[in-house]
Design an enzyme around this catalytic site. Structure first.
Site, mmCIF file in Angstrom:
data_model
loop_
_atom_site.group_PDB
_atom_site.id
_atom_site.type_symbol
_atom_site.label_atom_id
_atom_site.label_comp_id
_atom_site.label_asym_id
_atom_site.label_seq_id
_atom_site.Cartn_x
_atom_site.Cartn_y
_atom_site.Cartn_z
ATOM 1 C CE1 TYR A 1 -4.131 -1.299 5.812
ATOM 2 C CE2 TYR A 1 -3.576 0.916 5.077
ATOM 3 C CZ TYR A 1 -3.887 -0.398 4.791
ATOM 4 O OH TYR A 1 -3.936 -0.826 3.481
ATOM 5 C CB SER B 1 -0.852 0.011 1.267
ATOM 6 O OG SER B 1 -1.507 1.263 1.418
#
Ligand code: 8X3
Length: 254
Positions: free
Chosen positions: A155, A142
């Site tokens: 995260y 990501s």
């Protein structure tokens, strides 16, 4: 040129979003599939959809990737030697609370899925790939693996971990012919944000409002490109944004 026909891919988190799109695009090229996930009805539906549309073989495995015992039990049903491609796609974001307010259960779910789950599967598949001196591991990273942002303390930490795992895995497998790759997307419109906001679809929609976000098929096309390179080409990381995004927290809403 299709170099993937007849190969077999194991895709984690295959029931929705990017995992499902990769499953369809690989099947379209004649790749047999092992699809894993937690939602067994969705796996059964996807298996029959893919088998009837593309005529490839699909095996489904239903387990919680956060449990190494469940991973080991499920993969004992697989001929590990037959797995050519491992797509480490399973992952999620849970919550956007800051460090001093966040829910520990959210942190544990992200760490256990995004880091530990990825490692459990990789620990079982990579020795077989190394021994047979072929294979390709594609990790779904990501932009959160390259940048930190507020509300993403854990995260972004888990995705930074995936970036580190991707680099170290490549070095660990040095000389084995096994390829290791990663895709690092920005905003992709999947159920990712609905899960992050715990079912608040209004809030989830606002993440993609006023922009043309990436869609799961955009990422699947990149996955296919990476996996379909000739054996001497190993793409380490592809960072991809929608045109309207220029950094994790920089989005132009026209
Ligand atoms: C998903 C992209 O920007 O929400 O990993 O971190 S972002």
């Amino acid at each position: 040129m299709n170099r993937l026909k007849g190969k077999k891919a194991l895709i984690t988190g295959a029931t929705a979003g990017i995992g499902k799109a990769i499953a369809h695009q690989l099947a379209d090229l004649g790749v047999h599939l092992i699809l894993t996930g937690r939602r067994s009805e969705r796996l059964v539906e996807l298996k029959s959809e893919i088998e009837s549309s593309y005529g490839v073989q699909v095996q489904t495995l239903h387990f919680d990737i956060r449990s190494n015992k469940e991973v080991e039990d499920a993969l004992s049903e697989v001929d590990l030697e037959s797995v050519d491609l491992l797509i480490n796609n399973a992952g999620l974001a849970a919550g956007v609370d800051p460090v001093h307010k966040a829910d520990l259960a959210d942190w544990e779910q992200m760490i256990d899925t995004n880091i530990k789950g990825l490692l459990y599967i990789s620990r079982l598949i990579t020795p077989v790939m190394a021994a047979k001196k072929s294979g390709h591991v594609l990790n779904l990273g990501s932009i959160a693996g390259h940048e930190a942002y507020p509300g993403g303390v854990v995260y972004t930490a888990t995705k930074h971990a995936v970036t580190a795992i991707n680099k170290a895995m490549k070095m660990d497998l040095h000389g084995t012919n096994v390829r290791v790759s990663m895709i690092s997307p920005g905003l992709v419109n999947t159920e990712f944000s609905t899960i992050r906001f715990k079912g608040d679809s209004h809030r989830a929609d606002s993440v993609y409002a006023g922009i043309d976000p990436l869609v799961a098929d955009d990422i699947a096309e990149i996955a296919v490109f990476i996996l379909n390179r000739p054996a001497h080409v190993d793409i380490m990381d592809v960072v991809v944004f929608p045109t309207a995004q220029s950094a994790a927290t920089m989005v132009f809403r026209g």
